[in-house]
Write a protein that holds these residues in place. Structure first.
Motif, mmCIF file in Angstrom:
data_model
loop_
_atom_site.group_PDB
_atom_site.id
_atom_site.type_symbol
_atom_site.label_atom_id
_atom_site.label_comp_id
_atom_site.label_asym_id
_atom_site.label_seq_id
_atom_site.Cartn_x
_atom_site.Cartn_y
_atom_site.Cartn_z
ATOM 1 N N ASP A 1 -8.768 19.361 18.996
ATOM 2 C CA ASP A 1 -7.933 19.532 20.186
ATOM 3 C C ASP A 1 -7.947 20.987 20.629
ATOM 4 O OD1 ASP A 1 -7.149 16.876 20.383
ATOM 5 O OD2 ASP A 1 -5.282 17.183 19.272
ATOM 6 N N THR A 2 -8.078 21.187 21.922
ATOM 7 C CA THR A 2 -8.039 22.516 22.523
ATOM 8 C C THR A 2 -7.045 22.502 23.670
ATOM 9 O OG1 THR A 2 -9.749 22.018 24.164
ATOM 10 C CG2 THR A 2 -10.499 22.880 22.006
ATOM 11 N N ILE A 3 -6.735 23.678 24.174
ATOM 12 C CA ILE A 3 -5.870 23.751 25.351
ATOM 13 C C ILE A 3 -6.457 22.910 26.474
ATOM 14 C CG2 ILE A 3 -5.070 25.292 27.184
ATOM 15 C CD1 ILE A 3 -4.688 27.447 24.978
ATOM 16 N N ALA A 4 -7.746 23.070 26.716
ATOM 17 C CA ALA A 4 -8.388 22.341 27.821
ATOM 18 C C ALA A 4 -8.365 20.826 27.582
ATOM 19 C CB ALA A 4 -9.815 22.828 28.020
ATOM 20 N N SER A 5 -8.687 20.391 26.368
ATOM 21 C CA SER A 5 -8.764 18.950 26.122
ATOM 22 C C SER A 5 -7.380 18.301 26.167
ATOM 23 C CB SER A 5 -9.467 18.658 24.800
ATOM 24 O OG SER A 5 -8.678 19.045 23.688
ATOM 25 N N VAL A 6 -6.381 18.981 25.616
ATOM 26 C CA VAL A 6 -5.025 18.419 25.619
ATOM 27 C C VAL A 6 -4.456 18.420 27.034
ATOM 28 C CG1 VAL A 6 -2.655 18.770 24.777
ATOM 29 C CG2 VAL A 6 -4.594 18.919 23.189
ATOM 30 N N ARG A 7 -4.678 19.505 27.779
ATOM 31 C CA ARG A 7 -4.186 19.543 29.165
ATOM 32 C C ARG A 7 -4.889 18.470 29.998
ATOM 33 N NH1 ARG A 7 -2.435 24.521 31.940
ATOM 34 N NH2 ARG A 7 -3.907 25.581 30.599
ATOM 35 N N ASP A 8 -6.203 18.337 29.856
ATOM 36 C CA ASP A 8 -6.940 17.329 30.622
ATOM 37 C C ASP A 8 -6.448 15.920 30.310
ATOM 38 O OD1 ASP A 8 -8.426 19.338 31.807
ATOM 39 O OD2 ASP A 8 -10.253 18.943 30.636
ATOM 40 N N ALA A 9 -6.205 15.637 29.031
ATOM 41 C CA ALA A 9 -5.689 14.317 28.647
ATOM 42 C C ALA A 9 -4.305 14.088 29.254
ATOM 43 C CB ALA A 9 -5.629 14.197 27.125
ATOM 44 N N TYR A 10 -3.492 15.132 29.260
ATOM 45 C CA TYR A 10 -2.152 15.015 29.834
ATOM 46 C C TYR A 10 -2.223 14.754 31.340
ATOM 47 C CZ TYR A 10 2.581 16.146 31.286
ATOM 48 O OH TYR A 10 3.827 16.097 31.847
ATOM 49 N N LEU A 11 -3.018 15.529 32.034
ATOM 50 C CA LEU A 11 -3.131 15.351 33.487
ATOM 51 C C LEU A 11 -3.696 13.983 33.840
ATOM 52 C CD1 LEU A 11 -4.344 18.933 34.495
ATOM 53 C CD2 LEU A 11 -2.018 17.974 34.672
ATOM 54 N N ALA A 12 -4.654 13.508 33.052
ATOM 55 C CA ALA A 12 -5.215 12.176 33.288
ATOM 56 C C ALA A 12 -4.157 11.094 33.040
ATOM 57 C CB ALA A 12 -6.431 11.947 32.396
ATOM 58 N N ALA A 13 -3.355 11.264 31.988
ATOM 59 C CA ALA A 13 -2.288 10.306 31.704
ATOM 60 C C ALA A 13 -1.265 10.284 32.832
ATOM 61 C CB ALA A 13 -1.614 10.633 30.375
ATOM 62 N N CYS A 14 -0.921 11.459 33.350
ATOM 63 C CA CYS A 14 0.034 11.538 34.465
ATOM 64 C C CYS A 14 -0.526 10.845 35.705
ATOM 65 C CB CYS A 14 0.365 12.992 34.784
ATOM 66 S SG CYS A 14 1.299 13.849 33.506
ATOM 67 N N GLU A 15 -1.792 11.079 35.992
ATOM 68 C CA GLU A 15 -2.408 10.452 37.159
ATOM 69 C C GLU A 15 -2.405 8.931 37.011
ATOM 70 O OE1 GLU A 15 -3.728 9.802 40.796
ATOM 71 O OE2 GLU A 15 -3.033 11.736 40.026
#
Length: 157
Positions: free
Chosen positions: A89-103
């Motif tokens: 897990d990285t900042i980018a991967s966790v943020r991307d997963a979060y933004l995708a989940a929100c969308e």
């Protein structure tokens, strides 16, 4: 028209999106090490908070509202496990997963009325409740994250 005087749905969705933005912004300007640093006895880290927020989106919207089984979503069995980070897990991967989940949560919510109800272990809940619950939960976690980020940044000075 601003959302402060909009109809109920726009207000709920806008307040939720505000909290989503606050959670995603917690990771801004942190190093990978800072994002993973534990400053409290629990598993809570800034990166872990964002991972947990992804879990929250998936449990409430993807599982409860959309009806996708938890196993199909790869959700951990306990809330505590949602804070546990994988080695990759990285900042980018966790943020991307979060933004995708929100969308995806937005897409799911758009398919339902606020009065529609969904199963929960305490009894049925409306989509209105789901929105309000997430506003409160994400606001609480964004506040936790703000304190952690403040401590991390203070160490730099």
């Amino acid at each position: 028209m601003t959302f402060e005087v909009a109809d109920e749905r726009v207000v709920l969705e806008s307040m939720l999106d505000r909290q989503r933005d606050e959670v995603a912004a917690l990771l801004d300007d942190l190093s990978e090490d800072e994002a993973r640093e534990r400053l409290v006895p629990s598993l809570t880290t800034v990166l872990g908070l964002v991972a947990h927020a992804t879990f929250v989106e998936r449990v409430w919207f993807h599982h409860r509202v959309a009806g996708v089984p938890r196993a199909a979503l790869g959700l951990p069995d306990t809330v505590e496990e949602s804070f546990v980070l994988a080695e990759g897990d990285t900042i980018a991967s966790v943020r991307d997963a979060y933004l995708a989940a929100c969308e995806r949560s937005r897409e799911i919510a758009a398919e339902h009325d606020l009065d529609e109800t969904f199963p929960w272990h305490h009894g049925p809940v409306s989509l209105r409740y789901v929105h309000a619950h997430l506003v409160a939960e994400l606001a609480r976690h964004a506040g936790h994250g703000d304190i952690l980020v403040e401590q991390l940044r203070a160490r730099r000075d």
